[in-house]
Design a protein around this motif. Structure first.
Motif, PDB file in Angstrom:
ATOM      1  N   THR A 161       2.406  -1.636   1.334  1.00  0.00           N
ATOM      2  CA  THR A 161       2.462  -0.214   0.962  1.00  0.00           C
ATOM      3  C   THR A 161       3.890   0.280   0.799  1.00  0.00           C
ATOM      4  OG1 THR A 161       2.290   0.365   3.311  1.00  0.00           O
ATOM      5  CG2 THR A 161       0.260   0.356   2.040  1.00  0.00           C
ATOM      6  N   GLU A 169      -2.260  -2.539   1.438  1.00  0.00           N
ATOM      7  CA  GLU A 169      -3.356  -2.012   0.629  1.00  0.00           C
ATOM      8  C   GLU A 169      -4.130  -3.180   0.038  1.00  0.00           C
ATOM      9  OE1 GLU A 169      -1.668   0.461  -2.354  1.00  0.00           O
ATOM     10  OE2 GLU A 169      -0.803   1.901  -0.932  1.00  0.00           O
ATOM     11  N   ALA A 178       4.628  -0.649  -2.811  1.00  0.00           N
ATOM     12  CA  ALA A 178       3.572  -0.479  -3.804  1.00  0.00           C
ATOM     13  C   ALA A 178       4.029   0.303  -5.034  1.00  0.00           C
ATOM     14  CB  ALA A 178       2.366   0.214  -3.166  1.00  0.00           C
TER      15      ALA A 178
END
Length: 301
Positions: A274, A159, A277
């Motif tokens: 991710t 991300e 995250a």
């Protein structure tokens, strides 16, 4: 099979000797040897060929190596997931960074973060191939977050959050044909020798793409991963360059120019794996970075 057996196997493979593996794991050599024998018995295969100086992986050992790394990495992720359920933010956090990182005061950021989250152990890593290496390390697992500069959409597993951007400015040496011109185009500089970062670095990618978009070619004759030293090379007459706006030109006899083609910008992102995250330490660090940008950086996009 126990995870400890795989840790011993991996240590031998990476250190090259049973003695070094024992030192790394704080085990006596006899303990390393007995663990290896137990693992070889369980698999029914010899994993190392031992010489007087080195333990060399057999075909069976080479086949086991990536699986052992993946298993231990999965176990570490499981441990982190459990740790993240605790009330305090704690655990390891591995941060990747570009070299140098001047668009954000990283020492100040880390100092504030460690004060707020004393139970998080932060380690920093820089990669010689720039943002490309940082993105790869996020995907493959060593990094949790990284400061990167990229021009393409985030790859699967990563991300991106844009933090700031800075202009790339042409600089030429005194005596250059365009030294006294108020502005210059990429076409006018295409025949010069160029100084730039190596491939994989964000500013290099942006410049390469700008030349390709205009069907122009250039010759890069000097590469350095430290953009802050580029003006010195330009002043010495070794070439021309596009340097980020945060690079100081004080006391360096170069001429800064406007780019007639339209402004090029070098963006900086906070990239997050991710798969990690939602870890409390990762979320806390992301919030700390954003707070730093909001408080101290007027160039926030």
């Amino acid at each position: 099979m126990e995870l400890r057996h795989l840790e011993v196997f991996l240590a031998i493979a990476e250190e090259g000797t049973l003695t070094a593996a024992g030192e790394r794991l704080h085990l006596v050599q006899s303990g390393v040897s007995s663990t290896l024998r137990a693992l070889e018995t369980e698999f029914g295969a010899q994993l190392f060929t031992r010489t007087a100086r080195k333990a060399v992986l057999t075909d069976a050992g080479a086949a086991l190596l990536p699986e052992a790394r993946a298993t231990l990495a999965a176990a570490e992720r499981a441990r982190r997931a459990v740790a993240d359920t605790l009330t305090e933010v704690r655990g390891p956090l591995v941060v990747g960074t570009m070299t140098p990182l001047r668009m954000i005061d990283l020492p100040r950021l880390l100092g504030r973060f460690q004060t707020d989250h004393p139970h998080v152990t932060v380690s920093m890593q820089a990669f010689p191939d720039g943002s490309a290496g940082l993105i790869r390390a996020l995907v493959e697992g060593p990094l949790d977050v990284a400061f990167v500069s990229v021009t393409t959409p985030s790859p699967a597993g990563v991300e991106l959050r844009e933090l700031v951007r800075t202009p790339l400015q042409p600089v030429v040496p005194p005596g250059h044909p365009y030294a006294d011109a108020p502005d210059v185009s990429l076409a006018e500089l295409s025949g010069d020798r160029w100084i730039d970062s190596p491939p994989g670095f964000g500013n290099r990618t942006i410049t390469d793409e700008a030349f390709a978009l205009r069907s122009l070619q250039r010759t890069v004759t000097l590469e350095t991963s430290d953009v802050t030293v580029i003006p010195g090379y330009v002043a010495a007459g070794l070439g021309v360059a596009l340097v980020p706006g945060f690079v100081s030109l004080d006391d360096v006899p170069v001429r800064r120019k406007r780019l007639r083609d339209g402004q090029l910008f070098w963006p900086m992102f906070l990239a997050t794996a991710t798969s990690r995250a939602e870890r409390r330490a990762v979320r806390a660090f992301t919030q700390a970075v954003q707070s730093e940008i909001d408080l101290f950086n007027p160039q926030r996009p």
